[in-house]
Design a protein around this motif. Structure first.
Motif, mmCIF file in Angstrom:
data_model
loop_
_atom_site.group_PDB
_atom_site.id
_atom_site.type_symbol
_atom_site.label_atom_id
_atom_site.label_comp_id
_atom_site.label_asym_id
_atom_site.label_seq_id
_atom_site.Cartn_x
_atom_site.Cartn_y
_atom_site.Cartn_z
ATOM 1 N N SER A 53 45.546 11.705 24.611
ATOM 2 C CA SER A 53 46.299 12.314 23.468
ATOM 3 C C SER A 53 47.694 11.879 23.157
ATOM 4 N N GLY A 54 48.011 11.404 22.064
ATOM 5 C CA GLY A 54 49.395 10.988 21.502
ATOM 6 C C GLY A 54 50.161 9.597 22.371
ATOM 7 N N GLY A 55 49.030 8.985 23.048
ATOM 8 C CA GLY A 55 49.563 7.653 23.645
ATOM 9 C C GLY A 55 48.653 6.765 23.159
ATOM 10 N N TYR A 56 48.873 5.510 23.693
ATOM 11 C CA TYR A 56 47.976 4.231 23.218
ATOM 12 C C TYR A 56 47.190 3.861 23.931
ATOM 13 N N PRO A 57 46.144 3.138 23.551
ATOM 14 C CA PRO A 57 44.807 2.783 24.293
ATOM 15 C C PRO A 57 45.267 1.908 25.502
ATOM 16 N N ASP A 58 44.403 1.921 26.458
ATOM 17 C CA ASP A 58 44.534 0.964 27.723
ATOM 18 C C ASP A 58 43.127 0.411 27.714
ATOM 19 N N TYR A 59 43.063 -0.718 28.042
ATOM 20 C CA TYR A 59 41.740 -1.645 28.177
ATOM 21 C C TYR A 59 41.676 -2.387 29.452
ATOM 22 N N ALA A 60 40.352 -2.670 29.761
ATOM 23 C CA ALA A 60 40.088 -3.362 30.702
ATOM 24 C C ALA A 60 40.550 -4.939 30.413
ATOM 25 N N ASP A 61 40.738 -5.911 31.519
ATOM 26 C CA ASP A 61 41.370 -7.042 31.355
ATOM 27 C C ASP A 61 40.054 -7.958 30.431
ATOM 28 N N SER A 62 38.808 -7.614 30.686
ATOM 29 C CA SER A 62 37.619 -8.355 30.290
ATOM 30 C C SER A 62 37.452 -8.116 28.811
ATOM 31 N N VAL A 63 37.869 -7.139 28.396
ATOM 32 C CA VAL A 63 37.725 -6.671 26.866
ATOM 33 C C VAL A 63 39.085 -6.717 26.021
ATOM 34 N N ASN A 64 40.217 -6.700 26.800
ATOM 35 C CA ASN A 64 41.644 -6.632 25.920
ATOM 36 C C ASN A 64 41.802 -7.710 25.007
ATOM 37 N N GLY A 65 42.218 -7.542 23.959
ATOM 38 C CA GLY A 65 42.176 -8.434 22.533
ATOM 39 C C GLY A 65 40.922 -8.627 21.936
ATOM 40 N N ARG A 66 39.812 -8.085 22.466
ATOM 41 C CA ARG A 66 38.624 -8.289 21.609
ATOM 42 C C ARG A 66 38.085 -6.689 21.285
ATOM 43 N N PHE A 67 38.381 -5.800 21.936
ATOM 44 C CA PHE A 67 37.890 -4.328 21.847
ATOM 45 C C PHE A 67 39.119 -3.700 21.165
ATOM 46 N N THR A 68 38.813 -2.724 20.396
ATOM 47 C CA THR A 68 40.021 -1.639 19.923
ATOM 48 C C THR A 68 39.294 -0.241 20.023
ATOM 49 N N ILE A 69 40.063 0.654 20.856
ATOM 50 C CA ILE A 69 39.643 2.126 20.819
ATOM 51 C C ILE A 69 40.606 2.797 19.719
ATOM 52 N N SER A 70 39.872 3.657 19.036
ATOM 53 C CA SER A 70 40.867 4.500 18.130
ATOM 54 C C SER A 70 40.375 6.158 18.184
ATOM 55 N N ARG A 71 40.967 6.838 17.704
ATOM 56 C CA ARG A 71 40.516 8.189 17.549
ATOM 57 C C ARG A 71 40.837 8.922 16.138
ATOM 58 N N ASP A 72 39.932 9.759 15.654
ATOM 59 C CA ASP A 72 39.987 10.560 14.768
ATOM 60 C C ASP A 72 40.257 12.071 15.317
ATOM 61 N N ASN A 73 41.517 12.441 15.357
ATOM 62 C CA ASN A 73 41.653 13.761 16.130
ATOM 63 C C ASN A 73 41.346 15.096 15.437
ATOM 64 N N ALA A 74 41.003 14.725 13.977
ATOM 65 C CA ALA A 74 40.560 15.994 13.027
ATOM 66 C C ALA A 74 38.944 16.294 13.341
ATOM 67 N N ASN A 75 38.472 15.218 13.815
ATOM 68 C CA ASN A 75 36.778 15.332 13.965
ATOM 69 C C ASN A 75 36.368 15.093 15.190
ATOM 70 N N ASN A 76 37.516 15.140 16.327
ATOM 71 C CA ASN A 76 37.151 15.078 17.750
ATOM 72 C C ASN A 76 36.102 13.724 17.862
ATOM 73 N N THR A 77 36.627 12.490 17.345
ATOM 74 C CA THR A 77 35.888 11.432 17.572
ATOM 75 C C THR A 77 36.349 10.327 18.112
ATOM 76 N N VAL A 78 36.043 9.442 18.846
ATOM 77 C CA VAL A 78 36.673 8.351 19.165
ATOM 78 C C VAL A 78 35.550 7.125 18.936
ATOM 79 N N TYR A 79 36.273 6.014 18.667
ATOM 80 C CA TYR A 79 35.406 4.778 18.086
ATOM 81 C C TYR A 79 35.914 3.533 19.113
ATOM 82 N N LEU A 80 34.970 2.807 19.286
ATOM 83 C CA LEU A 80 35.040 1.606 19.998
ATOM 84 C C LEU A 80 34.528 0.430 19.152
#
Length: 119
Positions: A53-80
């Motif tokens: 919360s309040g930070g930036y996503p951190d990724y495994a090397d194997s997916v970095n640059g291909r996968f993106t994590i984001s959050r919808d705080n209002a709906n307590n939802t995370v996306y990949l």
């Protein structure tokens, strides 16, 4: 009681894209972090990425640059968002959350959703 409900898995060809969602519900005071893990057949569960919360996503090397994590705080939802998928990305993907409930922090897991990437 807190639940994490995932959706969005499926079958896709190599090079394709999928988007997973994970919604948290229940007696949530605050969500400290959310993220994704995956487990391929015969392998240990591994971290895909997390977002504090309040930070930036951190990724495994194997997916970095291909996968993106984001959050919808209002709906307590995370996306990949998974792009440029490879056959080696085939796994059951699990949502994970560190949630504060009634004065203590707990780890919760989703039920898992299958992602299959064909070559």
């Amino acid at each position: 009681q807190v639940q994490l409900v995932e959706s969005g898995g499926g079958l896709v060809q190599a090079g394709g894209a999928l988007r997973l969602s994970c919604a948290a519900s229940g007696s949530i005071f605050t969500i400290n972090a959310m993220g994704w893990y995956r487990q391929a057949p015969g392998k240990q569960r591994e971290l895909v990425g997390t977002i504090i919360s309040g930070g930036y996503p951190d990724y495994a090397d194997s997916v970095n640059g291909r996968f993106t994590i984001s959050r919808d705080n209002a709906n307590n939802t995370v996306y990949l968002q998974m792009n440029s998928l490879k056959p080696e990305d085939t796994a059951v993907y699990y949502c994970n959350a560190n949630i504060r409930v009634r004065g203590a922090n707990y780890i919760y897991w989703g039920q898992g959703t299958q992602v299959t990437v064909s070559s």
